[in-house]
Design an enzyme around this catalytic site. Structure first.
Site, PDB file in Angstrom:
ATOM      1  N   HIS A 101       0.832  -1.215   0.000  1.00  0.00           N
ATOM      2  CA  HIS A 101       0.000   0.000   0.000  1.00  0.00           C
ATOM      3  C   HIS A 101       0.867   1.267   0.000  1.00  0.00           C
ATOM      4  CE1 HIS A 101      -3.641  -2.389   1.013  1.00  0.00           C
ATOM      5  NE2 HIS A 101      -2.790  -3.097   1.737  1.00  0.00           N
ATOM      6  N   SER A 106      14.880  19.435 -16.875  1.00  0.00           N
ATOM      7  CA  SER A 106      13.968  20.571 -16.822  1.00  0.00           C
ATOM      8  C   SER A 106      14.520  21.712 -17.645  1.00  0.00           C
ATOM      9  CB  SER A 106      13.766  21.021 -15.371  1.00  0.00           C
ATOM     10  OG  SER A 106      13.004  22.209 -15.311  1.00  0.00           O
ATOM     11  N   LYS A 148      18.131  19.388 -12.402  1.00  0.00           N
ATOM     12  CA  LYS A 148      17.098  18.358 -12.243  1.00  0.00           C
ATOM     13  C   LYS A 148      17.317  17.251 -13.273  1.00  0.00           C
ATOM     14  CE  LYS A 148      12.117  18.125 -11.382  1.00  0.00           C
ATOM     15  NZ  LYS A 148      11.722  16.968 -12.194  1.00  0.00           N
ATOM     16  N   GLU A 161       9.867   6.302 -17.761  1.00  0.00           N
ATOM     17  CA  GLU A 161       8.712   7.046 -18.269  1.00  0.00           C
ATOM     18  C   GLU A 161       8.388   6.639 -19.705  1.00  0.00           C
ATOM     19  OE1 GLU A 161       9.366  11.088 -15.567  1.00  0.00           O
ATOM     20  OE2 GLU A 161       9.874  11.098 -17.702  1.00  0.00           O
TER      21      GLU A 161
END
Length: 466
Positions: free
Chosen positions: A182, A312, A318, A325
């Site tokens: 969970h 970014s 970043k 992805e």
């Protein structure tokens, strides 16, 4: 030099580009279906070439085509299979539902090339399409192309991903971390155990694909128009499959029921369903990697994926998990393709499915995309990620769920009280358990050893509720 020439078919005359290898029926389809700009995939055109090559050889063996004519057709079809004439297959995916336009495209191109070799006319229907119908050629091409692409690309990609995971298990497998259910802290696992779960998912995907093969290799060829085999020699199907097996090295065989093979696309739907399972596995693995890589400071920060590009356009420094992805997006596309194939598979009206080109396109796209994504994820994410043992150890030390190991000794209720106190005070579970029980430190160290806890089983004896 004329820009066009005149070709004829049963509907009359038509202008065709002078340099085109196709004829009138292909040209009509080009004009009728300016829909998407997407053409039938290379793997499908390869299969068509192999089918026409095998059919010519089978018809020659059965005495239906003169040897020189069969050889010329076979040589031309082989060139199509090799990809030498792909520019001459211009028809849109969204065309007549039987794929007749694409079958005739192949017949016309091959007839044109064979006529050049022989120095006389070769007829696209009477010679190249002898003993065939679009209604059995296109279903056959779907299954032949899917089988070839799955064997040639997807199964090796799955094997490569599994080997990469196995190597990573050997490299980092003994490191212990907090398990999660969970998305919440749970009992410890090793990284090797976690990665073995991913590997087994992909191994099961491999086995599922192999399980589809008995249906995938049973071909519609020989059923012709409606499944009765009209206009095909009684031994054509067997001879055809023998020739195709010789060309491909795959044991294709005639369908045991042509009415099933023409009227439905259940084998393609089944294969697509297994591709969807692999896509679901891919999303699970990609998302686990993203979570483990999250941070580097405010997330889990358990691992660092290879830094591949700036993440970014506005935030300097970043770096994002771009490969997981991309893999997840591929998986989403495959799941969408499966939905389209499922709808298309329902479109078997009486003796023919009428969404065959769509099934072919989406099925082959899914195989190709999964093959690429699996290799990318293996090579540019899994193989190169680094582990942060100190971060894992820190989280593990303060994991209140470790108290689960004390249940057989102190009981659930006492364990829950210890876990709540440890969490509320931000203290290690051993320290709180030592304070709230009469268990000696040495016994607690033994019972709460994270490495031992990954091996399962009851570590202690004594009283207490379960």
């Amino acid at each position: 030099m004329a820009a066009h020439r005149i070709e004829r078919d049963s509907m009359g005359e038509l202008e065709v580009p002078a340099e085109a290898l196709w004829g009138a029926q292909t040209q009509r389809a080009v004009q009728n279906f300016p829909v998407s700009g997407r053409r039938m995939p290379r793997a499908f055109i390869r299969a068509l070439g192999l089918i026409k090559q095998a059919a010519a050889a089978a018809n020659a063996r059965l005495g239906l085509l003169a040897e020189p004519l069969a050889e010329a057709i076979g040589a031309a079809a082989a060139e199509v299979a090799e990809g030498r004439h792909d520019a001459h297959f211009p028809i849109d995916v969204f065309q007549t539902g039987s794929g007749t336009s694409t079958n005739m495209n192949a017949n016309e191109v091959i007839a044109h090339l064979a006529a050049r070799r022989l120095g006389r006319e070769v007829h696209p229907n009477d010679h190249v399409n002898l003993g065939q119908s679009s209604n059995d050629v296109i279903p056959t091409a779907i299954q032949v192309s899917a089988a070839l692409l799955t064997r040639g690309e997807l199964l090796p990609a799955l094997e490569h991903a599994c080997e990469t995971l196995r190597a990573k298990e050997a490299e980092v497998g003994s490191i212990v971390k907090t398990g999660r259910t969970h998305l919440m802290d749970a009992m410890p696992v090793t990284l090797g155990q976690e990665l073995s779960g991913w590997r087994t998912q992909l191994e099961n995907g491999h086995a599922r694909l192999e399980g589809v093969e008995p249906r995938l290799l049973a071909l519609a060829q020989g059923g012709t128009a409606v499944g009765t085999g009209i206009n095909a020699h009684a031994r054509f199907a067997q001879a055809f499959c023998g020739e195709l097996a010789r060309l491909t090295g795959i044991a294709f065989r005639p369908s045991r029921n042509y009415f099933e093979s023409l009227s439905c696309q259940d084998a393609a739907v089944e294969l697509s369903g297994q591709l969807k399972v692999i896509a679901v596995s891919l999303i699970k693995i990609a998302n686990d990697l993203r979570w483990m890589n999250s941070g580097p400071l405010a997330g889990l920060g358990e691992i660092s994926l290879p830094a591949l590009q700036p993440g970014s356009s506005i935030m300097p420094g970043k770096v994002n998990p771009v490969i997981p992805e991309a893999a997840a997006m591929v998986a989403a596309e495959v799941i969408g393709n499966d939905a389209a194939i499922t709808v298309a598979g329902q479109s078997g009206n009486f003796q023919l499915n009428v969404m065959l080109p769509l099934i072919a396109y989406d099925l082959l796209e899914s195989v190709r995309l999964l093959s690429s994504a699996l290799r990318l994820l293996a090579d540019r994410a899994i193989a190169g990620f680094t582990v942060h043992p100190e971060r894992l150890a820190q989280a593990l030390e303060r994991n209140p769920i470790l108290v689960t190991a004390l249940n057989p000794v102190i009981g659930y209720e006492k364990g829950a009280a210890i876990a709540k106190k440890a969490y509320a005070e931000g203290r290690p579970i051993r320290e709180v358990a030592e304070q709230m029980t009469n268990l000696p430190r040495e016994e607690l160290d033994r019972l709460l050893d994270p490495t031992e806890l990954t091996r399962g089983g009851i570590k202690g004896g004594g009283g207490g509720g379960g």
